[in-house]
Design a protein around this motif. Structure first.
Motif, PDB file in Angstrom:
ATOM      1  N   VAL A  52      41.733  -2.529  25.925  1.00 57.69           N
ATOM      2  CA  VAL A  52      41.565  -1.106  26.361  1.00 57.69           C
ATOM      3  C   VAL A  52      40.898  -1.196  27.892  1.00 57.69           C
ATOM      4  O   VAL A  52      41.486  -0.492  28.664  1.00 57.69           O
ATOM      5  CB  VAL A  52      40.552  -0.213  25.452  1.00 57.69           C
ATOM      6  CG1 VAL A  52      40.223   1.120  26.016  1.00 57.69           C
ATOM      7  CG2 VAL A  52      41.338  -0.103  24.107  1.00 57.69           C
ATOM      8  N   ARG A  53      39.869  -2.054  27.854  1.00 55.22           N
ATOM      9  CA  ARG A  53      39.148  -2.074  29.161  1.00 55.22           C
ATOM     10  C   ARG A  53      40.057  -2.754  30.001  1.00 55.22           C
ATOM     11  O   ARG A  53      39.868  -2.362  31.521  1.00 55.22           O
ATOM     12  CB  ARG A  53      37.579  -2.676  28.998  1.00 55.22           C
ATOM     13  CG  ARG A  53      36.942  -2.075  28.077  1.00 55.22           C
ATOM     14  CD  ARG A  53      35.443  -2.616  27.842  1.00 55.22           C
ATOM     15  NE  ARG A  53      34.674  -1.566  27.012  1.00 55.22           N
ATOM     16  CZ  ARG A  53      33.979  -0.485  27.373  1.00 55.22           C
ATOM     17  NH1 ARG A  53      34.085   0.203  28.559  1.00 55.22           N
ATOM     18  NH2 ARG A  53      33.364   0.188  26.413  1.00 55.22           N
ATOM     19  N   ALA A  54      40.849  -3.515  29.776  1.00 51.26           N
ATOM     20  CA  ALA A  54      41.655  -4.387  30.727  1.00 51.26           C
ATOM     21  C   ALA A  54      42.718  -3.381  31.376  1.00 51.26           C
ATOM     22  O   ALA A  54      42.927  -3.642  32.596  1.00 51.26           O
ATOM     23  CB  ALA A  54      42.530  -5.441  30.271  1.00 51.26           C
ATOM     24  N   VAL A  55      43.091  -2.183  30.561  1.00 46.10           N
ATOM     25  CA  VAL A  55      44.033  -1.321  31.301  1.00 46.10           C
ATOM     26  C   VAL A  55      43.015  -0.310  31.890  1.00 46.10           C
ATOM     27  O   VAL A  55      43.815   0.167  32.977  1.00 46.10           O
ATOM     28  CB  VAL A  55      45.009  -0.841  30.146  1.00 46.10           C
ATOM     29  CG1 VAL A  55      45.574   0.524  30.533  1.00 46.10           C
ATOM     30  CG2 VAL A  55      45.536  -1.680  29.226  1.00 46.10           C
ATOM     31  N   LEU A  56      41.944   0.110  31.448  1.00 45.95           N
ATOM     32  CA  LEU A  56      41.401   1.420  32.105  1.00 45.95           C
ATOM     33  C   LEU A  56      40.189   0.764  33.193  1.00 45.95           C
ATOM     34  O   LEU A  56      40.006   1.604  34.131  1.00 45.95           O
ATOM     35  CB  LEU A  56      40.550   1.963  30.988  1.00 45.95           C
ATOM     36  CG  LEU A  56      41.294   2.680  30.212  1.00 45.95           C
ATOM     37  CD1 LEU A  56      40.391   3.427  29.027  1.00 45.95           C
ATOM     38  CD2 LEU A  56      41.980   3.880  30.557  1.00 45.95           C
ATOM     39  N   GLY A  57      40.135  -0.494  33.290  1.00 47.10           N
ATOM     40  CA  GLY A  57      39.163  -0.899  34.344  1.00 47.10           C
ATOM     41  C   GLY A  57      37.847  -0.965  33.994  1.00 47.10           C
ATOM     42  O   GLY A  57      37.416  -1.020  32.608  1.00 47.10           O
ATOM     43  N   ASP A  58      36.871  -0.269  34.761  1.00 48.60           N
ATOM     44  CA  ASP A  58      35.586  -0.113  34.552  1.00 48.60           C
ATOM     45  C   ASP A  58      35.384   1.429  33.839  1.00 48.60           C
ATOM     46  O   ASP A  58      34.131   1.568  33.629  1.00 48.60           O
ATOM     47  CB  ASP A  58      34.846  -0.235  35.793  1.00 48.60           C
ATOM     48  CG  ASP A  58      34.716  -1.467  36.627  1.00 48.60           C
ATOM     49  OD1 ASP A  58      34.941  -2.560  35.697  1.00 48.60           O
ATOM     50  OD2 ASP A  58      34.744  -1.644  37.723  1.00 48.60           O
ATOM     51  N   ALA A  59      36.281   2.103  33.825  1.00 49.50           N
ATOM     52  CA  ALA A  59      35.882   3.430  33.095  1.00 49.50           C
ATOM     53  C   ALA A  59      35.742   3.329  31.583  1.00 49.50           C
ATOM     54  O   ALA A  59      36.107   2.546  30.799  1.00 49.50           O
ATOM     55  CB  ALA A  59      37.513   4.306  33.301  1.00 49.50           C
ATOM     56  N   ASP A  60      34.706   4.016  31.261  1.00 50.22           N
ATOM     57  CA  ASP A  60      34.077   4.100  29.779  1.00 50.22           C
ATOM     58  C   ASP A  60      35.450   4.869  29.221  1.00 50.22           C
ATOM     59  O   ASP A  60      35.955   6.003  29.433  1.00 50.22           O
ATOM     60  CB  ASP A  60      32.986   5.026  29.636  1.00 50.22           C
ATOM     61  CG  ASP A  60      32.457   5.247  28.337  1.00 50.22           C
ATOM     62  OD1 ASP A  60      33.027   4.944  27.529  1.00 50.22           O
ATOM     63  OD2 ASP A  60      31.301   5.755  28.311  1.00 50.22           O
TER      64      ASP A  60
END
Length: 212
Positions: free
Chosen positions: A173-181
């Protein structure tokens, strides 16, 4: 505090369980050793074994706690409440558990992926009974025309999969969204998805009320 335990003993148990949770959620049951847990707890292996006789004992204690935590939101469904708000509240509480307790979710997922060797009886008995009770409440709401017709058990499965995804696949999930919560957006998205899925057809409900 458990009867017969001093404050220090209880503290050491919690330190061991915290170290076990960290190890099991990363490496699974098979990949975790007592030595690794002892090191994470800052205790010697003999000292750890004073509190827990085996790796299995630590794992079972953690799973028992996780099941209590994980199933609590399902037990709060109020048959007399507003069906849509009760179920959306359940979705939000489950998502919050994924946000606040990701390691516990991964611990449980690892156990299930291994065939649930330590909790299969609990899943087949206690969990099955709880799901059937909740499904009965949902069926009642559907029969009263207060929810769209849907399979209640598969609805519960969908809530589990769509909320726990954010804990079990956090790296993806975070790999796709980057630093976004991911959780504010996930909460809005899941609220919209389940609201549309569960909202009864107002025209059909009015027609049935008129016939009644």
């Amino acid at each position: 505090m458990s009867s017969g335990r001093t404050r220090i003993q209880q503290k050491n148990r919690e330190v061991i369980l915290e170290a076990g949770l960290e190890a099991f959620s990363e490496a699974g049951f098979r990949g975790t050793t007592l030595d690794r847990i002892a090191k994470g707890a800052g205790l010697s292996k003999p000292n750890l074994l004073y509190y827990f006789p085996s790796k299995e004992a630590i794992h079972r204690e953690l799973l028992s706690r996780q099941l209590d935590l994980w199933l609590a939101p399902l037990r709060t469904l109020d048959p007399d409440g507003d069906p849509l708000e009760e179920l959306l509240g359940y979705v939000h509480r489950k998502l919050a558990l994924s946000r606040d307790h990701p390691r516990e979710s991964r611990l449980f997922a690892n156990e299930v992926l291994q065939g649930a060797p330590h909790i299969l009886d609990t899943l087949q008995q206690d969990l099955r009974a709880l799901v059937e009770d909740a499904a009965g409440v949902i069926r009642g709401w559907i029969a009263a025309g207060r929810l769209a017709p849907i399979d209640p058990v598969h609805l519960i499965f969908s809530v589990w999969s769509l909320t726990q995804h954010y804990a079990d696949f956090d790296v993806q999930v975070r790999a796709v969204l980057g630093d976004a919560d991911p959780f504010p957006g996930a909460e809005r998205h899941l609220d919209a998805v389940f609201r549309r899925l569960l909202m009864p057809d107002p025209e059909k409900a009015c027609a049935e009320a008129a016939v009644g």
